[in-house]
Scaffold this motif. Sequence first.
Motif, mmCIF file in Angstrom:
data_model
loop_
_atom_site.group_PDB
_atom_site.id
_atom_site.type_symbol
_atom_site.label_atom_id
_atom_site.label_comp_id
_atom_site.label_asym_id
_atom_site.label_seq_id
_atom_site.Cartn_x
_atom_site.Cartn_y
_atom_site.Cartn_z
ATOM 1 N N UNK A 81 8.667 9.173 -5.730
ATOM 2 C CA UNK A 81 7.154 8.527 -6.284
ATOM 3 C C UNK A 81 6.950 6.949 -5.910
ATOM 4 N N UNK A 82 7.842 6.575 -5.155
ATOM 5 C CA UNK A 82 7.524 5.120 -4.607
ATOM 6 C C UNK A 82 8.847 4.410 -3.979
ATOM 7 N N UNK A 83 8.505 3.283 -3.367
ATOM 8 C CA UNK A 83 9.646 2.575 -2.705
ATOM 9 C C UNK A 83 9.363 1.156 -3.373
ATOM 10 N N UNK A 84 10.652 0.557 -3.558
ATOM 11 C CA UNK A 84 10.808 -0.866 -3.926
ATOM 12 C C UNK A 84 11.663 -1.671 -2.942
ATOM 13 N N UNK A 85 10.837 -2.749 -2.504
ATOM 14 C CA UNK A 85 11.541 -3.860 -1.594
ATOM 15 C C UNK A 85 12.385 -4.805 -2.552
ATOM 16 N N UNK A 86 13.553 -4.620 -3.042
ATOM 17 C CA UNK A 86 14.344 -5.210 -3.761
ATOM 18 C C UNK A 86 14.248 -6.679 -3.443
ATOM 19 N N UNK A 87 14.467 -7.156 -2.283
ATOM 20 C CA UNK A 87 14.455 -8.651 -1.657
ATOM 21 C C UNK A 87 13.276 -9.476 -1.677
ATOM 22 N N UNK A 91 6.166 -3.276 -3.116
ATOM 23 C CA UNK A 91 6.473 -2.016 -3.659
ATOM 24 C C UNK A 91 5.391 -1.103 -2.998
ATOM 25 N N UNK A 92 6.023 0.319 -2.734
ATOM 26 C CA UNK A 92 4.900 1.203 -2.364
ATOM 27 C C UNK A 92 4.780 2.357 -3.633
ATOM 28 N N UNK A 93 3.647 2.668 -4.103
ATOM 29 C CA UNK A 93 3.467 3.717 -5.311
ATOM 30 C C UNK A 93 2.468 4.636 -5.119
ATOM 31 N N UNK A 94 2.525 5.425 -5.878
ATOM 32 C CA UNK A 94 1.443 6.507 -5.522
ATOM 33 C C UNK A 94 0.591 6.676 -6.927
ATOM 34 N N UNK A 95 -0.918 6.689 -6.496
ATOM 35 C CA UNK A 95 -1.878 6.969 -7.608
ATOM 36 C C UNK A 95 -1.960 8.465 -7.962
ATOM 37 N N UNK A 96 -2.682 8.780 -8.974
ATOM 38 C CA UNK A 96 -2.525 10.202 -9.599
ATOM 39 C C UNK A 96 -2.966 11.321 -8.301
ATOM 40 N N UNK A 97 -3.747 10.930 -7.441
ATOM 41 C CA UNK A 97 -4.311 11.745 -6.426
ATOM 42 C C UNK A 97 -3.610 11.625 -5.141
ATOM 43 N N UNK A 98 -2.617 10.871 -5.107
ATOM 44 C CA UNK A 98 -1.783 10.585 -3.914
ATOM 45 C C UNK A 98 -2.112 9.418 -3.096
ATOM 46 N N UNK A 99 -3.330 8.549 -3.700
ATOM 47 C CA UNK A 99 -3.606 7.404 -3.165
ATOM 48 C C UNK A 99 -2.322 6.619 -3.042
ATOM 49 N N UNK A 100 -2.316 6.014 -1.893
ATOM 50 C CA UNK A 100 -1.111 5.387 -1.489
ATOM 51 C C UNK A 100 -1.468 3.840 -1.767
#
Length: 456
Positions: A81-87, A91-100
């Motif tokens: 449901x998303x990606x995290x840049x740990x360093x 982050x990349x996340x999704x809103x309810x309708x797929x908004x990126x």
Amino acid sequence: MARDQIDMTPLQSRDDLVAWLEAGCKPAAEFRIGTEHEKTPFTLDGHRPVPYAGGRGIEALLRGMEDLLGWEPIMEQGNIIGLLDVTGGGAISLEPGGQFELSGAPVETVHQTAGELMAHLAQVREVATPLGIGFLGLGMTPSWSRGEIPKMPKGRYQIMTSYMPKVGSLGLDMMYRTCTVQTNLDFSSEADMVKKLRVSLALQPVATALFANSPFTEGKPNGFLSFRSEIWRDTDADRSGMLPWAFEDGMGFERWVDYALDVPMYFIKRGDSYIDVAGDSFRAFFEGRNEKLPGERPTLSDWANHLSTIFPEVRLKRYLEMRGADGAPWGRLPGLSAFWVGLLYDDDSLSAAWDLVRPWSAAQRQQLRDEVPRLGFKARIGDRYLFEIAKECLVLAHAGLRRRGQVDQTGRDESRYLEPLDQIIAAGRTPAEEMLLKYHGAWGGSVDPAYEEFAF
């Protein structure tokens, strides 16, 4: 950004809640800029919504981004449901309708914000184009009905989807059909937070007008310039709005805590599961009176997650979030950060902005907020048009950025990012009015050309 916090420290007293917010104070030398923007994915062939699953869906897009970036996947019930840049902290996340959504890392200058944005868009295109996916930079989907839009597999959104129709008529449109760009900024003390919160709340309609570009619903003009902004007027009055009490004596971290304690909750997260407590107050949970978890007291995670479900025009967390702008084409996105940094991160501009808004009454601020979605720059406060105020604010933002003196490798300061906003003021029309002129002219009564002109 809807990313859940993890800190299972149990809360002992109201002082813990206040201290959590107060920990956001930092010296001005450590101030950072965070920019978050959402964009609507669409199929390049046919301009349709993009489903979550399948070889050309959102899931495949996230997996491709994971391979490209090496960021850590954020998983829920086996779904990415998303990606995290740990360093770096982005982050990349999704809103309810797929908004990126890209939630940018905290950076020092608007130049870095612009650089981060350009890198992100290049990366997204590299993965999305072979999948036949494009992205639209508008405040609202211009052509799809709500029923056509796919639902992302996130537990918190299922709870919100059930609850929204109970508290307003447009909450589901907010969730599934809108996009925003948001700037997050720091404060040095409680007094600094209060001043910045008041100035930015009062002036949020300026950002709404400058970025207004959601005049279409299901292929037709909807009668508004920022329908995204109008949607927030009938989403959930308990957790949105202009916070008139923030201008009263005694405003500070404690006052925000008391407000947040009484905002109804959506969920409590335990492990990977979301417990639906929609409508219950955090105060009752804090006192051990939640029926789903009787006797249990909230943790710091519960508090941080709850604060992320409050949606006023400016939101306080451990920083301030500017929430009044429609999503925009890439060239305008750094302009929002430049606008607010110029106004709020320079003491002279901040004081001048406070002098500008200080005489306004709560009723005047509210009227301006209510009028701006429909009227844009033609909304009025007292005997002045919002257009004049927007013009004045841009002058202050320019001056603030010049005094900051942050130059790029070409020797230009951050005020360069205000140029798209200067052009809007020079034209005297909101972006939405420009779009409507095209719709009635060159576009021939169709919104389809928007998928070319406003694509990232």
